[in-house]
Scaffold this motif. Structure first.
Motif, mmCIF file in Angstrom:
data_model
loop_
_atom_site.group_PDB
_atom_site.id
_atom_site.type_symbol
_atom_site.label_atom_id
_atom_site.label_comp_id
_atom_site.label_asym_id
_atom_site.label_seq_id
_atom_site.Cartn_x
_atom_site.Cartn_y
_atom_site.Cartn_z
ATOM 1 N N PRO A 163 15.635 60.092 47.807
ATOM 2 C CA PRO A 163 14.365 60.391 47.143
ATOM 3 C C PRO A 163 13.250 59.573 47.776
ATOM 4 O O PRO A 163 13.512 58.564 48.433
ATOM 5 N N ALA A 164 12.023 59.995 47.575
ATOM 6 C CA ALA A 164 10.882 59.267 48.118
ATOM 7 C C ALA A 164 9.779 59.214 47.069
ATOM 8 O O ALA A 164 9.785 59.961 46.089
ATOM 9 N N THR A 165 8.828 58.325 47.287
ATOM 10 C CA THR A 165 7.619 58.250 46.468
ATOM 11 C C THR A 165 6.451 58.649 47.340
ATOM 12 O O THR A 165 6.217 58.028 48.385
ATOM 13 N N LEU A 166 5.734 59.689 46.943
ATOM 14 C CA LEU A 166 4.647 60.248 47.739
ATOM 15 C C LEU A 166 3.324 59.936 47.048
ATOM 16 O O LEU A 166 3.103 60.328 45.896
ATOM 17 N N PHE A 167 2.436 59.218 47.742
ATOM 18 C CA PHE A 167 1.139 58.880 47.186
ATOM 19 C C PHE A 167 0.138 59.956 47.584
ATOM 20 O O PHE A 167 -0.152 60.153 48.766
ATOM 21 N N VAL A 168 -0.389 60.640 46.566
ATOM 22 C CA VAL A 168 -1.157 61.870 46.747
ATOM 23 C C VAL A 168 -2.643 61.637 46.519
ATOM 24 O O VAL A 168 -3.041 60.998 45.539
ATOM 25 N N VAL A 169 -3.466 62.173 47.413
ATOM 26 C CA VAL A 169 -4.922 62.191 47.219
ATOM 27 C C VAL A 169 -5.241 63.399 46.332
ATOM 28 O O VAL A 169 -4.951 64.542 46.694
ATOM 29 N N GLY A 170 -5.832 63.139 45.175
ATOM 30 C CA GLY A 170 -6.011 64.184 44.183
ATOM 31 C C GLY A 170 -6.746 65.410 44.682
ATOM 32 O O GLY A 170 -6.386 66.549 44.348
ATOM 33 N N SER A 171 -7.792 65.222 45.487
ATOM 34 C CA SER A 171 -8.567 66.371 45.963
ATOM 35 C C SER A 171 -7.728 67.307 46.822
ATOM 36 O O SER A 171 -8.014 68.515 46.893
ATOM 37 N N ASP A 172 -6.699 66.791 47.465
ATOM 38 C CA ASP A 172 -5.848 67.645 48.297
ATOM 39 C C ASP A 172 -5.061 68.657 47.468
ATOM 40 O O ASP A 172 -4.629 69.682 47.993
ATOM 41 N N THR A 173 -4.860 68.360 46.180
ATOM 42 C CA THR A 173 -4.087 69.275 45.338
ATOM 43 C C THR A 173 -4.848 70.561 45.043
ATOM 44 O O THR A 173 -4.257 71.526 44.539
ATOM 45 N N GLU A 174 -6.149 70.592 45.331
ATOM 46 C CA GLU A 174 -6.944 71.782 45.044
ATOM 47 C C GLU A 174 -6.616 72.925 45.999
ATOM 48 O O GLU A 174 -6.934 74.081 45.709
ATOM 49 N N HIS A 175 -6.024 72.613 47.135
ATOM 50 C CA HIS A 175 -5.614 73.671 48.064
ATOM 51 C C HIS A 175 -4.295 74.265 47.561
ATOM 52 O O HIS A 175 -3.325 73.524 47.335
#
Length: 327
Positions: A63-75
Protein backbone atom coordinates in the motif's frame (compact mmCIF):
# COMPACT_ATOMS: atom_id res chain seq x y z
CA UNK A 1 -4.94 -2.84 8.59
CA UNK A 2 -6.56 -4.43 11.63
CA UNK A 3 -6.09 -3.54 15.29
CA UNK A 4 -4.20 -6.83 15.72
CA UNK A 5 -1.35 -5.50 13.57
CA UNK A 6 1.85 -6.79 15.20
CA UNK A 7 3.18 -3.76 17.07
CA UNK A 8 6.59 -5.38 17.58
CA UNK A 9 7.23 -5.41 13.83
CA UNK A 10 8.66 -2.17 12.37
CA UNK A 11 6.69 -0.57 9.57
CA UNK A 12 7.72 0.79 6.17
CA UNK A 13 5.63 3.41 4.39
CA UNK A 14 5.88 4.46 0.76
CA UNK A 15 4.56 7.99 0.23
CA UNK A 16 4.13 9.85 -3.05
CA UNK A 17 3.54 13.55 -3.71
CA UNK A 18 1.28 13.79 -6.75
CA UNK A 19 2.67 17.05 -8.13
CA UNK A 20 1.49 17.90 -11.64
CA UNK A 21 3.84 18.94 -14.42
CA UNK A 22 2.65 22.54 -13.84
CA UNK A 23 4.33 22.38 -10.43
CA UNK A 24 7.65 21.56 -12.08
CA UNK A 25 7.25 24.39 -14.59
CA UNK A 26 6.73 26.68 -11.60
CA UNK A 27 9.81 25.38 -9.77
CA UNK A 28 12.03 25.90 -12.81
CA UNK A 29 10.57 29.25 -13.83
CA UNK A 30 9.13 27.92 -17.09
CA UNK A 31 6.17 30.03 -18.13
CA UNK A 32 3.84 31.20 -15.39
CA UNK A 33 3.62 27.78 -13.76
CA UNK A 34 -0.19 27.77 -13.68
CA UNK A 35 -2.46 24.90 -14.62
CA UNK A 36 -3.69 25.47 -18.13
CA UNK A 37 -6.25 22.72 -18.33
CA UNK A 38 -4.98 19.20 -18.81
CA UNK A 39 -6.00 17.24 -21.91
CA UNK A 40 -8.83 14.72 -21.78
CA UNK A 41 -6.49 11.99 -20.55
CA UNK A 42 -5.17 14.20 -17.75
CA UNK A 43 -1.88 15.81 -16.79
CA UNK A 44 0.99 13.44 -17.65
CA UNK A 45 1.96 13.20 -14.00
CA UNK A 46 -1.41 11.43 -13.64
CA UNK A 47 -2.01 9.76 -16.99
CA UNK A 48 1.53 8.29 -16.91
CA UNK A 49 3.09 8.72 -13.48
CA UNK A 50 0.18 7.88 -11.19
CA UNK A 51 -1.12 5.13 -13.46
CA UNK A 52 2.35 3.59 -13.51
CA UNK A 53 2.98 3.86 -9.76
CA UNK A 54 -0.37 2.23 -8.97
CA UNK A 55 0.48 -0.65 -11.28
CA UNK A 56 3.96 -0.90 -9.76
CA UNK A 57 2.73 -0.92 -6.15
CA UNK A 58 -0.03 -3.34 -7.08
CA UNK A 59 2.44 -5.81 -8.54
CA UNK A 60 4.70 -5.39 -5.49
CA UNK A 61 1.74 -5.93 -3.17
CA UNK A 62 2.35 -2.82 -1.05
CA UNK A 63 0.00 0.00 0.00
CA UNK A 64 1.06 3.62 -0.40
CA UNK A 65 0.08 7.05 0.88
CA UNK A 66 -0.59 9.53 -1.93
CA UNK A 67 -0.53 13.25 -1.15
CA UNK A 68 -3.06 14.90 -3.45
CA UNK A 69 -3.35 18.51 -4.63
CA UNK A 70 -7.06 19.24 -4.30
CA UNK A 71 -7.42 21.25 -7.51
CA UNK A 72 -6.16 18.28 -9.52
CA UNK A 73 -9.24 16.29 -8.48
CA UNK A 74 -11.41 18.58 -10.62
CA UNK A 75 -10.19 16.82 -13.76
CA UNK A 76 -12.45 13.78 -14.36
CA UNK A 77 -9.54 11.55 -15.40
CA UNK A 78 -7.61 12.44 -12.24
CA UNK A 79 -10.67 11.88 -10.04
CA UNK A 80 -11.19 8.46 -11.59
CA UNK A 81 -7.58 7.42 -10.96
CA UNK A 82 -7.68 8.65 -7.36
CA UNK A 83 -10.95 6.84 -6.72
CA UNK A 84 -9.34 3.65 -7.98
CA UNK A 85 -6.34 4.24 -5.72
CA UNK A 86 -8.52 4.68 -2.64
CA UNK A 87 -10.59 1.62 -3.52
CA UNK A 88 -7.36 -0.40 -3.80
CA UNK A 89 -6.38 0.44 -0.21
CA UNK A 90 -4.05 3.37 -0.75
CA UNK A 91 -4.33 6.36 1.59
CA UNK A 92 -5.06 9.81 0.17
CA UNK A 93 -3.40 12.65 2.11
CA UNK A 94 -3.80 16.43 1.81
CA UNK A 95 -1.22 18.37 -0.22
CA UNK A 96 -3.31 21.59 -0.09
CA UNK A 97 -5.76 22.75 -2.73
CA UNK A 98 -3.53 24.95 -4.92
CA UNK A 99 0.02 23.82 -4.06
CA UNK A 100 1.25 27.28 -3.07
CA UNK A 101 4.94 26.93 -2.25
CA UNK A 102 4.81 30.09 -0.17
CA UNK A 103 1.73 29.10 1.85
CA UNK A 104 3.41 29.84 5.23
CA UNK A 105 3.82 33.47 4.15
CA UNK A 106 0.20 33.92 3.08
CA UNK A 107 -2.64 35.09 5.30
CA UNK A 108 -4.19 32.93 8.01
CA UNK A 109 -7.44 32.87 6.02
CA UNK A 110 -5.63 31.57 2.92
CA UNK A 111 -3.78 28.89 4.89
CA UNK A 112 -7.01 27.61 6.43
CA UNK A 113 -8.85 27.74 3.11
CA UNK A 114 -6.11 25.82 1.29
CA UNK A 115 -6.21 23.02 3.84
CA UNK A 116 -10.01 22.91 4.10
CA UNK A 117 -10.60 22.95 0.33
CA UNK A 118 -7.97 20.26 -0.12
CA UNK A 119 -9.76 18.12 2.47
CA UNK A 120 -13.13 18.51 0.78
CA UNK A 121 -11.78 17.73 -2.68
CA UNK A 122 -9.97 14.62 -1.50
CA UNK A 123 -12.99 13.39 0.44
CA UNK A 124 -15.13 13.72 -2.70
CA UNK A 125 -12.89 11.44 -4.76
CA UNK A 126 -11.64 9.11 -2.01
CA UNK A 127 -14.71 8.71 0.14
CA UNK A 128 -13.13 9.79 3.41
CA UNK A 129 -11.57 12.86 4.95
CA UNK A 130 -7.73 12.88 4.93
CA UNK A 131 -5.92 12.67 8.27
CA UNK A 132 -2.40 13.40 6.98
CA UNK A 133 -0.82 16.48 5.46
CA UNK A 134 2.31 17.29 3.48
CA UNK A 135 3.29 20.86 2.72
CA UNK A 136 4.18 21.87 -0.86
CA UNK A 137 7.96 22.09 -1.09
CA UNK A 138 8.17 20.83 2.53
CA UNK A 139 7.41 24.45 3.54
CA UNK A 140 5.79 23.86 6.91
CA UNK A 141 5.32 26.43 9.69
CA UNK A 142 4.14 26.48 13.32
CA UNK A 143 0.94 28.22 12.22
CA UNK A 144 0.12 25.46 9.73
CA UNK A 145 0.81 22.75 12.31
CA UNK A 146 -1.51 24.56 14.74
CA UNK A 147 -4.19 24.63 12.05
CA UNK A 148 -3.75 20.91 11.44
CA UNK A 149 -4.13 20.29 15.16
CA UNK A 150 -7.36 22.27 15.32
CA UNK A 151 -8.68 20.30 12.35
CA UNK A 152 -7.89 16.99 14.08
CA UNK A 153 -5.18 15.78 11.74
CA UNK A 154 -3.35 12.66 12.89
CA UNK A 155 0.00 13.64 11.40
CA UNK A 156 2.03 16.04 9.32
CA UNK A 157 4.82 14.73 7.11
CA UNK A 158 6.67 17.81 5.87
CA UNK A 159 9.86 18.05 7.91
CA UNK A 160 12.93 17.67 5.69
CA UNK A 161 15.91 18.56 7.91
CA UNK A 162 18.47 17.95 5.17
CA UNK A 163 21.34 20.49 4.85
CA UNK A 164 22.43 19.28 1.36
CA UNK A 165 18.90 19.74 0.01
CA UNK A 166 18.49 23.11 1.75
CA UNK A 167 21.76 24.50 0.38
CA UNK A 168 21.19 23.16 -3.14
CA UNK A 169 17.66 24.54 -3.24
CA UNK A 170 18.82 27.98 -2.09
CA UNK A 171 21.62 28.07 -4.66
CA UNK A 172 19.34 27.05 -7.53
CA UNK A 173 16.68 29.58 -6.56
CA UNK A 174 19.35 32.30 -6.32
CA UNK A 175 20.75 31.46 -9.75
CA UNK A 176 17.29 31.42 -11.32
CA UNK A 177 16.54 34.86 -9.86
CA UNK A 178 19.79 36.28 -11.22
CA UNK A 179 19.16 34.72 -14.62
CA UNK A 180 15.72 36.35 -14.85
CA UNK A 181 13.73 33.16 -14.48
CA UNK A 182 12.71 33.19 -10.79
CA UNK A 183 11.37 30.04 -9.21
CA UNK A 184 7.96 29.94 -7.55
CA UNK A 185 9.41 27.68 -4.88
CA UNK A 186 10.20 28.99 -1.38
CA UNK A 187 12.68 28.36 1.41
CA UNK A 188 11.71 26.90 4.78
CA UNK A 189 12.99 28.30 8.08
CA UNK A 190 16.65 27.24 8.61
CA UNK A 191 15.83 26.11 12.16
CA UNK A 192 14.06 23.09 10.69
CA UNK A 193 17.51 21.66 9.91
CA UNK A 194 17.74 20.92 13.65
CA UNK A 195 14.64 18.70 13.70
CA UNK A 196 14.74 15.01 14.68
CA UNK A 197 14.91 12.49 11.86
CA UNK A 198 12.45 10.07 13.50
CA UNK A 199 8.72 10.55 14.32
CA UNK A 200 8.05 13.03 17.11
CA UNK A 201 5.44 15.29 18.67
CA UNK A 202 6.44 18.88 17.85
CA UNK A 203 6.66 21.63 20.42
CA UNK A 204 4.18 24.47 20.03
CA UNK A 205 6.94 27.02 20.51
CA UNK A 206 9.54 25.42 18.24
CA UNK A 207 8.17 22.92 15.72
CA UNK A 208 11.63 21.49 15.09
CA UNK A 209 11.92 20.38 18.74
CA UNK A 210 10.36 17.30 20.28
CA UNK A 211 7.81 17.62 23.09
CA UNK A 212 6.42 14.29 24.33
CA UNK A 213 3.61 16.16 26.13
CA UNK A 214 2.46 18.01 23.00
CA UNK A 215 -1.03 17.31 21.67
CA UNK A 216 -0.15 18.48 18.17
CA UNK A 217 -0.24 15.99 15.25
CA UNK A 218 2.70 13.62 14.91
CA UNK A 219 5.52 14.85 12.70
CA UNK A 220 6.86 12.16 10.34
CA UNK A 221 10.09 13.46 8.76
CA UNK A 222 11.57 12.51 5.43
CA UNK A 223 14.07 9.65 5.60
CA UNK A 224 17.68 10.72 6.16
CA UNK A 225 20.97 8.90 6.70
CA UNK A 226 21.94 9.69 10.31
CA UNK A 227 24.90 11.97 10.88
CA UNK A 228 25.38 13.30 7.35
CA UNK A 229 21.61 13.68 6.90
CA UNK A 230 21.77 12.61 3.26
CA UNK A 231 18.22 12.18 1.91
CA UNK A 232 16.76 8.81 1.01
CA UNK A 233 13.98 9.69 -1.42
CA UNK A 234 13.07 8.67 -4.96
CA UNK A 235 15.54 11.05 -6.59
CA UNK A 236 18.49 9.98 -4.44
CA UNK A 237 17.73 6.30 -4.99
CA UNK A 238 18.22 6.88 -8.71
CA UNK A 239 21.63 8.42 -8.02
CA UNK A 240 22.72 5.80 -5.47
CA UNK A 241 21.50 2.73 -7.30
CA UNK A 242 21.13 -0.61 -5.55
CA UNK A 243 24.77 -0.73 -4.42
CA UNK A 244 24.57 2.66 -2.73
CA UNK A 245 21.30 1.82 -0.98
CA UNK A 246 22.66 -1.49 0.29
CA UNK A 247 25.72 0.32 1.65
CA UNK A 248 23.69 2.72 3.82
CA UNK A 249 20.81 0.40 4.69
CA UNK A 250 22.35 -0.90 7.96
CA UNK A 251 22.63 2.71 9.14
CA UNK A 252 19.05 3.41 8.09
CA UNK A 253 17.75 0.30 9.80
CA UNK A 254 19.30 1.34 13.11
CA UNK A 255 18.20 4.96 12.77
CA UNK A 256 14.60 4.09 11.88
CA UNK A 257 13.72 1.15 14.12
CA UNK A 258 9.95 1.75 14.26
CA UNK A 259 8.93 3.51 11.06
CA UNK A 260 10.77 3.84 7.75
CA UNK A 261 9.24 6.36 5.38
CA UNK A 262 10.36 6.46 1.77
CA UNK A 263 9.09 9.44 -0.22
CA UNK A 264 8.60 9.64 -3.98
CA UNK A 265 6.99 12.03 -6.43
CA UNK A 266 4.81 10.97 -9.36
CA UNK A 267 7.60 12.15 -11.69
CA UNK A 268 9.85 9.47 -10.15
CA UNK A 269 7.77 6.94 -12.08
CA UNK A 270 8.36 8.67 -15.41
CA UNK A 271 11.22 9.27 -17.82
CA UNK A 272 12.00 11.61 -20.70
CA UNK A 273 10.13 9.50 -23.24
CA UNK A 274 6.89 10.15 -21.34
CA UNK A 275 7.10 13.89 -22.05
CA UNK A 276 7.27 13.78 -25.83
CA UNK A 277 5.17 16.65 -27.16
CA UNK A 278 4.45 18.06 -23.71
CA UNK A 279 4.71 21.75 -22.86
CA UNK A 280 8.31 22.81 -22.02
CA UNK A 281 9.38 19.18 -22.41
CA UNK A 282 13.00 19.89 -23.40
CA UNK A 283 13.45 22.47 -20.64
CA UNK A 284 11.95 20.17 -18.02
CA UNK A 285 14.15 17.27 -19.06
CA UNK A 286 17.22 19.50 -18.91
CA UNK A 287 16.24 20.81 -15.45
CA UNK A 288 15.20 17.44 -13.98
CA UNK A 289 18.10 14.94 -14.23
CA UNK A 290 15.88 12.18 -12.83
CA UNK A 291 13.83 12.30 -16.02
CA UNK A 292 16.94 11.20 -17.89
CA UNK A 293 16.97 7.94 -15.93
CA UNK A 294 14.93 5.35 -17.83
CA UNK A 295 11.82 3.89 -16.25
CA UNK A 296 13.16 0.30 -16.56
CA UNK A 297 16.22 1.30 -14.50
CA UNK A 298 14.11 3.14 -11.93
CA UNK A 299 11.78 0.16 -11.68
CA UNK A 300 14.70 -2.19 -11.08
CA UNK A 301 16.06 0.03 -8.28
CA UNK A 302 12.67 0.45 -6.61
CA UNK A 303 11.97 -3.30 -6.70
CA UNK A 304 15.34 -3.94 -5.08
CA UNK A 305 14.70 -1.38 -2.33
CA UNK A 306 11.22 -2.74 -1.60
CA UNK A 307 12.52 -6.30 -1.38
CA UNK A 308 15.31 -5.18 0.95
CA UNK A 309 12.81 -3.38 3.18
CA UNK A 310 10.41 -6.32 3.13
CA UNK A 311 12.98 -8.49 4.89
CA UNK A 312 12.87 -6.25 7.99
CA UNK A 313 9.63 -4.26 7.82
CA UNK A 314 5.93 -4.70 7.16
CA UNK A 315 4.45 -2.26 4.65
CA UNK A 316 1.52 -0.06 5.63
CA UNK A 317 -0.04 3.27 4.83
CA UNK A 318 1.32 6.19 6.80
CA UNK A 319 -1.98 6.57 8.63
CA UNK A 320 -1.90 2.99 9.88
CA UNK A 321 1.74 3.28 10.89
CA UNK A 322 1.17 6.47 12.89
CA UNK A 323 -1.82 4.94 14.67
CA UNK A 324 0.54 2.25 15.95
CA UNK A 325 3.19 4.60 17.28
CA UNK A 326 3.42 4.45 21.09
CA UNK A 327 1.79 7.36 22.85
Amino acid sequence: MSDSFPAEKPLACLTVDLDSMACYRAIHGLGDGHHRGAPAGGDRAYSVGVRRLLEFFGEAGVPATLFVVGSDTEHPAHAEILGEAAASGHELGNHTYSHFYDLPRRSAATRIDEIARGEAAIERVGGRRPVGYRAPGYNISPEIIETLGRRNYLYDSSMFSCPPYYLAKGAIMGWQKVSGRPSRSAMVAPETLLAPITPYRPSREQMWRQDPLSDLPWEIPMCLVPGVRFPIIGTSLQLMGTTGFDAVFPLLRRAHPRLFQLEFHAIDFMDASDLRGAENADELIAAQPDLRVSWPRKSMIYHHVINRLRADYLFSTLEDAVRHLPG
